[in-house]
Design an enzyme around this catalytic site. Structure first.
Site, mmCIF file in Angstrom:
data_model
loop_
_atom_site.group_PDB
_atom_site.id
_atom_site.type_symbol
_atom_site.label_atom_id
_atom_site.label_comp_id
_atom_site.label_asym_id
_atom_site.label_seq_id
_atom_site.Cartn_x
_atom_site.Cartn_y
_atom_site.Cartn_z
ATOM 1 N N LEU A 66 -8.344 12.808 4.000
ATOM 2 C CA LEU A 66 -9.411 13.777 3.744
ATOM 3 C C LEU A 66 -10.278 13.938 4.994
ATOM 4 O O LEU A 66 -10.500 12.967 5.732
ATOM 5 C CB LEU A 66 -10.265 13.309 2.565
ATOM 6 N N HIS A 114 -6.863 0.746 -3.334
ATOM 7 C CA HIS A 114 -5.886 0.422 -2.287
ATOM 8 C C HIS A 114 -5.239 -0.919 -2.651
ATOM 9 O O HIS A 114 -5.938 -1.852 -3.057
ATOM 10 C CB HIS A 114 -6.598 0.333 -0.934
ATOM 11 N N ASN A 157 -2.454 4.656 -12.179
ATOM 12 C CA ASN A 157 -3.895 4.373 -12.147
ATOM 13 C C ASN A 157 -4.679 5.442 -12.899
ATOM 14 O O ASN A 157 -5.672 5.134 -13.564
ATOM 15 C CB ASN A 157 -4.390 4.238 -10.702
ATOM 16 N N GLU A 214 -13.645 6.609 7.876
ATOM 17 C CA GLU A 214 -12.584 5.775 8.458
ATOM 18 C C GLU A 214 -11.650 5.325 7.333
ATOM 19 O O GLU A 214 -12.131 4.853 6.290
ATOM 20 C CB GLU A 214 -13.217 4.554 9.130
HETATM 21 C C1 GAR Z 1 -1.252 2.410 -6.067
HETATM 22 O O1 GAR Z 1 -0.653 1.162 -5.810
HETATM 23 C C2 GAR Z 1 -2.462 2.615 -5.182
HETATM 24 O O2 GAR Z 1 -3.171 1.430 -4.949
HETATM 25 C C3 GAR Z 1 -1.816 3.118 -3.917
HETATM 26 O O3 GAR Z 1 -0.819 3.994 -4.347
HETATM 27 C C4 GAR Z 1 -0.336 3.565 -5.623
HETATM 28 C C5 GAR Z 1 -0.410 4.719 -6.574
HETATM 29 O O4 GAR Z 1 0.193 4.389 -7.788
HETATM 30 N N1 GAR Z 1 -2.756 3.755 -3.072
HETATM 31 C C6 GAR Z 1 -2.725 3.675 -1.746
HETATM 32 O O5 GAR Z 1 -1.874 3.065 -1.132
HETATM 33 C C7 GAR Z 1 -3.853 4.407 -1.042
HETATM 34 N N2 GAR Z 1 -3.958 3.969 0.312
HETATM 35 P P1 GAR Z 1 -0.042 5.276 -9.075
HETATM 36 O O6 GAR Z 1 0.276 6.710 -8.664
HETATM 37 O O7 GAR Z 1 0.946 4.769 -10.084
HETATM 38 O O8 GAR Z 1 -1.466 5.115 -9.494
#
Ligand code: GAR
Length: 219
Positions: free
Chosen positions: A95, A111, A16, A145
């Site tokens: 956090l 997410h 991301n 939250e």
């Molecule tokens: C992504 O799928 C993101 O949506 C998720 O972690 C992954 C990170 O991938 N985030 C969560 O689950 C947060 N609750 P990346 O490191 O390749 O961006």
């Protein structure tokens, strides 16, 4: 055009982050990534910052006695880099309310579910187990939250009959990469505004097509 400075926090793979970096390459994209921080020294995603010559650093949470001191270190670097917004991109540390309060309305997260469904961890397994037919991802403001802040944008895909957690995660990730830069742009440009706990858009949004699964004949 003066670009808005954004900090990105990661913990791992960083795809991301990569999509945000790619978006910033467009001259009219209003964001410059000023700093990338990983809480894990070996986060492979740091390579994307390195390749793009973006300032990056590790703040290892293990080196701090508590969350507050860890976050104070992060906060100091973000302030020093003069960032206006912070994007969590696979940042897997909870956090504190204090940090979230300091960045209220300026702290975004992505997410991999259509919130408020499937908050938390192991999201893809839980969606497969629940037999959902539409899945997706959400970009939201971070609130105290977990996974509950005001929703900025969402993108959806169909769950296929032979999907497993891995195949579903891979297809959701592809739309994450489109959604996050779009939502960040809307926030930075001010077309997405927090109002009464939800996000409202000033810009017109096309109704588009419904996403149906299974698809009825002819649809
Ligand atoms: C992504 O799928 C993101 O949506 C998720 O972690 C992954 C990170 O991938 N985030 C969560 O689950 C947060 N609750 P990346 O490191 O390749 O961006």
């Amino acid at each position: 055009m003066a670009k808005t400075k954004v900090g990105v926090l990661i913990s791992g793979r960083g795809t991301n982050l990569q999509s945000l970096i790619a978006a910033t390459a467009a001259p009219d994209y209003p964001v410059e990534i000023a700093l990338v921080i990983s809480n894990r020294p070996r986060a492979s995603g740091l390579k994307y910052a390195e390749m793009a010559a973006i300032k990056h650093t590790v703040i290892d949470h293990n080196a701090f006695p508590d969350r507050e001191s860890f976050e104070t270190a992060i906060n100091a670097l973000l302030r020093e880099a003069k960032v206006d917004y912070v994007c969590l991109a696979g940042f897997m540390r909870i956090l504190t309310d204090r940090f979230v309060g300091n960045w209220r309305g300026r702290l975004l997260n992505i997410h991999p579910s259509l919130l408020p469904s499937f908050k938390g961890l192991n999201v893809h397994e839980r969606m497969i187990d629940a037999g959902v037919k539409i899945a997706g991802c959400t970009v939201h403001f971070v609130s105290t939250e977990m996974d509950a802040g005001a929703i900025i944008g969402q993108a959806a895909i169909k769950v296929l009959p032979n999907d497993n957690a891995k195949s579903l995660a891979a297809r959701i990730l592809k739309i994450e990469h489109r959604l996050y830069p779009t939502c960040l742009q809307a926030v930075v440009e001010g077309s997405a505004r927090l109002s009464g706990g939800v996000v409202k858009f000033d810009a017109p949004i096309k109704a588009g097509h419904a996403l149906l699964n299974p698809t009825t004949s002819g649809a």
